[in-house]
Design an enzyme around this catalytic site. Structure first.
Site, PDB file in Angstrom:
ATOM      1  N   CYS A 100       0.883  -1.171   0.000  1.00 58.16           N
ATOM      2  CA  CYS A 100       0.000   0.000   0.000  1.00 58.16           C
ATOM      3  C   CYS A 100       0.913   1.210   0.000  1.00 58.16           C
ATOM      4  O   CYS A 100       1.663   1.426   0.964  1.00 58.16           O
ATOM      5  CB  CYS A 100      -0.901   0.013   1.235  1.00 58.16           C
ATOM      6  SG  CYS A 100      -1.817   1.558   1.453  1.00 58.16           S
ATOM      7  N   LYS A 182     -11.137  -1.111  -5.683  1.00 57.98           N
ATOM      8  CA  LYS A 182     -11.434  -1.513  -4.298  1.00 57.98           C
ATOM      9  C   LYS A 182     -12.856  -2.053  -4.158  1.00 57.98           C
ATOM     10  O   LYS A 182     -13.118  -2.917  -3.315  1.00 57.98           O
ATOM     11  CB  LYS A 182     -11.231  -0.332  -3.347  1.00 57.98           C
ATOM     12  CG  LYS A 182      -9.772  -0.022  -3.032  1.00 57.98           C
ATOM     13  CD  LYS A 182      -9.658   1.105  -2.016  1.00 57.98           C
ATOM     14  CE  LYS A 182      -8.213   1.415  -1.642  1.00 57.98           C
ATOM     15  NZ  LYS A 182      -7.581   0.346  -0.855  1.00 57.98           N
TER      16      LYS A 182
END
Length: 260
Positions: A100, A182
């Site tokens: 991330c 996502k």
């Protein structure tokens, strides 16, 4: 039955020590899954036993990094990431990767609190750009990554200018990340392509996919040359640090090119 010393023979094969990698995952889940795939396909291993050992804790409920950085949320993701990192260290992890990019905002604090090295995807990406002779790099990432200045500072140290999408382009990038990848929905590839074209039009010599969700766009669509995927950079660094890298992954950026 395992032969005594068999594990050490495997881990020391090719003259390397196979370190244990810890992964703070779930940020988001699909990006984490792809990160593990990249590590596996990049590893120069002929048998199961020659792959590195990976300790993964995937916790999607960690608070959103971008919202916290932008002051839109008071939920600090740092304590939960530290807790996971300490647990991974207790299980034998010798270094940690976080698939991330925005989470790298907390890297120094994480390293200090956890007590083992955190692989620096941003620094490694900058080194790749420098090696390719890039002087102007387009950045596609979250609002949190851009507002934090993570890439701007690291690039400036190497004399590389950062180029960003305009307001509408940045909103398109955020929609691709949050409302599409996502959310498990199809990616608006024409919107992605338009942002990339605008970055090249603004003088970018290469475009950095500075969010691990955007790595999935590169996985699923033919982008052409001129794109550097931060997650590929992180996966390569993890393999170099903990295993043995296949030769074909020595260079991750092909020039010139890009979507036209």
């Amino acid at each position: 039955m395992a032969v005594e010393g068999e594990e050490s023979q495997v881990t020391e094969r090719h003259g390397i020590h196979m370190k244990k990698l810890g992964v703070i995952g779930g940020l988001g889940p699909m990006a984490t899954a792809y990160f593990l795939q990249l590590i596996t396909q990049m590893s120069d291993a002929e048998t199961d036993q020659e792959h590195m050992e990976i300790l993964l804790h995937s916790k999607p409920r960690i608070p959103d990094r971008t919202r916290f950085i932008l002051g839109q949320s008071r939920e600090n993701p740092l304590p939960q990431m530290v807790e996971i990192g300490i647990d991974l260290r207790s299980q034998g992890a010798e270094m940690i990767a976080i698939p991330c990019v925005t989470a790298h905002y907390f890297q120094k604090s994480l390293e200090r609190e956890i007590g083992i090295p955190i692989l620096d995807a941003i620094r490694e990406t900058v080194l790749c750009l420098r090696a390719a002779g890039i002087r102007r790099a387009g950045i596609m990432g979250t609002d949190g990554t851009i507002e934090s200045g993570l890439f701007q500072r690291a690039l400036a140290e190497e004399g590389i200018t950062s180029v960003f999408p305009d307001r509408l382009g940045q909103q398109a990038v955020m929609d691709i990340i949050y409302k599409e990848v996502k959310a498990g929905r199809p990616v608006d590839f024409p919107a992605f392509r338009q942002v990339a074209r605008e970055l090249y039009g603004a003088g970018a010599q290469a475009v950095v996919l500075a969010c691990t969700e955007l790595s999935l766009v590169k996985r699923d669509f033919e982008l052409g040359d001129g794109f550097l995927d931060v997650m590929e950079v992180l996966a390569r660094k993890a393999v170099l640090a903990c295993g043995r890298l296949k030769e074909r992954y020595g260079c991750l950026l092909s020039l010139p090119g890009g979507i036209r």
